[in-house]
Design a protein around this motif. Sequence first.
Motif, PDB file in Angstrom:
ATOM      1  N   LYS A  28       0.918  -1.292  -0.096  1.00 55.07           N
ATOM      2  CA  LYS A  28      -0.008   0.048  -0.101  1.00 55.07           C
ATOM      3  C   LYS A  28       0.893   1.280  -0.027  1.00 55.07           C
ATOM      4  O   LYS A  28       1.982   1.201   0.641  1.00 55.07           O
ATOM      5  CB  LYS A  28      -0.734  -0.156   1.275  1.00 55.07           C
ATOM      6  CG  LYS A  28      -1.694  -1.129   1.316  1.00 55.07           C
ATOM      7  CD  LYS A  28      -2.635  -1.158   0.383  1.00 55.07           C
ATOM      8  CE  LYS A  28      -3.934  -2.381   0.745  1.00 55.07           C
ATOM      9  NZ  LYS A  28      -4.395  -3.164  -0.487  1.00 55.07           N
ATOM     10  N   VAL A  29       0.489   2.233  -0.702  1.00 58.86           N
ATOM     11  CA  VAL A  29       1.233   3.456  -0.746  1.00 58.86           C
ATOM     12  C   VAL A  29       0.207   4.475  -0.270  1.00 58.86           C
ATOM     13  O   VAL A  29      -0.868   4.639  -0.606  1.00 58.86           O
ATOM     14  CB  VAL A  29       1.498   4.035  -2.012  1.00 58.86           C
ATOM     15  CG1 VAL A  29       2.315   5.123  -2.233  1.00 58.86           C
ATOM     16  CG2 VAL A  29       2.546   2.777  -2.679  1.00 58.86           C
ATOM     17  N   THR A  79       2.425  10.080  -0.855  1.00 59.46           N
ATOM     18  CA  THR A  79       3.582   9.294  -1.906  1.00 59.46           C
ATOM     19  C   THR A  79       2.967   9.339  -3.281  1.00 59.46           C
ATOM     20  O   THR A  79       3.650   9.430  -3.929  1.00 59.46           O
ATOM     21  CB  THR A  79       3.965   8.174  -1.093  1.00 59.46           C
ATOM     22  OG1 THR A  79       4.383   8.290   0.137  1.00 59.46           O
ATOM     23  CG2 THR A  79       5.085   7.561  -1.872  1.00 59.46           C
ATOM     24  N   GLN A  80       1.734   8.820  -3.202  1.00 59.70           N
ATOM     25  CA  GLN A  80       1.242   8.622  -4.491  1.00 59.70           C
ATOM     26  C   GLN A  80       1.052   9.839  -5.572  1.00 59.70           C
ATOM     27  O   GLN A  80       1.403  10.044  -6.577  1.00 59.70           O
ATOM     28  CB  GLN A  80      -0.351   7.870  -4.535  1.00 59.70           C
ATOM     29  CG  GLN A  80      -0.785   7.528  -5.933  1.00 59.70           C
ATOM     30  CD  GLN A  80       0.252   6.372  -6.478  1.00 59.70           C
ATOM     31  OE1 GLN A  80       0.721   5.500  -6.104  1.00 59.70           O
ATOM     32  NE2 GLN A  80       0.437   6.715  -7.939  1.00 59.70           N
ATOM     33  N   ASP A 113       3.060  10.820  -8.710  1.00 63.87           N
ATOM     34  CA  ASP A 113       2.044  11.152  -9.996  1.00 63.87           C
ATOM     35  C   ASP A 113       2.796  12.429 -10.891  1.00 63.87           C
ATOM     36  O   ASP A 113       2.825  12.540 -11.948  1.00 63.87           O
ATOM     37  CB  ASP A 113       0.502  11.207  -9.794  1.00 63.87           C
ATOM     38  CG  ASP A 113      -0.188   9.888  -9.516  1.00 63.87           C
ATOM     39  OD1 ASP A 113       0.529   9.192  -9.772  1.00 63.87           O
ATOM     40  OD2 ASP A 113      -1.146   9.915  -8.954  1.00 63.87           O
ATOM     41  N   SER A 114       3.136  13.394  -9.623  1.00 65.31           N
ATOM     42  CA  SER A 114       3.579  14.471 -10.228  1.00 65.31           C
ATOM     43  C   SER A 114       4.905  14.445 -10.963  1.00 65.31           C
ATOM     44  O   SER A 114       5.219  15.210 -11.953  1.00 65.31           O
ATOM     45  CB  SER A 114       3.751  15.322  -8.937  1.00 65.31           C
ATOM     46  OG  SER A 114       2.767  15.952  -8.288  1.00 65.31           O
ATOM     47  N   ASN A 115       5.823  13.589 -10.387  1.00 64.58           N
ATOM     48  CA  ASN A 115       7.057  13.272 -10.919  1.00 64.58           C
ATOM     49  C   ASN A 115       7.022  12.561 -12.433  1.00 64.58           C
ATOM     50  O   ASN A 115       7.683  12.921 -13.386  1.00 64.58           O
ATOM     51  CB  ASN A 115       7.982  12.382 -10.077  1.00 64.58           C
ATOM     52  CG  ASN A 115       8.254  12.853  -8.979  1.00 64.58           C
ATOM     53  OD1 ASN A 115       8.417  14.423  -8.727  1.00 64.58           O
ATOM     54  ND2 ASN A 115       8.799  12.171  -7.906  1.00 64.58           N
TER      55      ASN A 115
END
Length: 173
Positions: free
Chosen positions: A76-77, A81-82, A86-88
């Motif tokens: 799980k994240v 962090t997710q 996603d931004s990266n």
Amino acid sequence: MHSKRLIGLLFLCNMAHADIYKYVDSNGNVTFTNSPIKGAVRIMSESQPVANPVRRNNESIKSPRVAIPSPVNFPKVDAATQKSRDSNRKLILEEELSSERELLSKAKKNLQDADANRSAAEQTNPKLYLERIGRLREAIVMHEKERLRTASRANPSALMRHKRRSSTNIVQR
């Protein structure tokens, strides 16, 4: 009697079973399969309808998105962090898209400049010039495809807009 069998058969045909099993043999080799094996552990089980909906009067049918549960031992994240990942990913895809746009622009310019930059060999042998023009056109097609692929990964709705524009342009021609 036959109609009951037919209805039962049709019902069974409309369901696909997505049972996944994990089996570890005596040597430690791990096998994932959709068929039950003696000693295997079921790690995921669900049934999904596979029948295609019927469209009437060219209306589009949106299939509902169903959240598929993760296996129990799936990592799980947390949301922060997710979001960071996603931004990266978005930044990386935007950089790739910018790079592909630049390469496509250069390829188009090379094709435009090709006539003015004919070598002496190309002036005496037109076949050489046509081969070079063909390679330049292939480079443009390759970069256009890569730009569209990258754009669709960065923004899937952008690909749909491009497809609609392309189909409209074809109809208008």
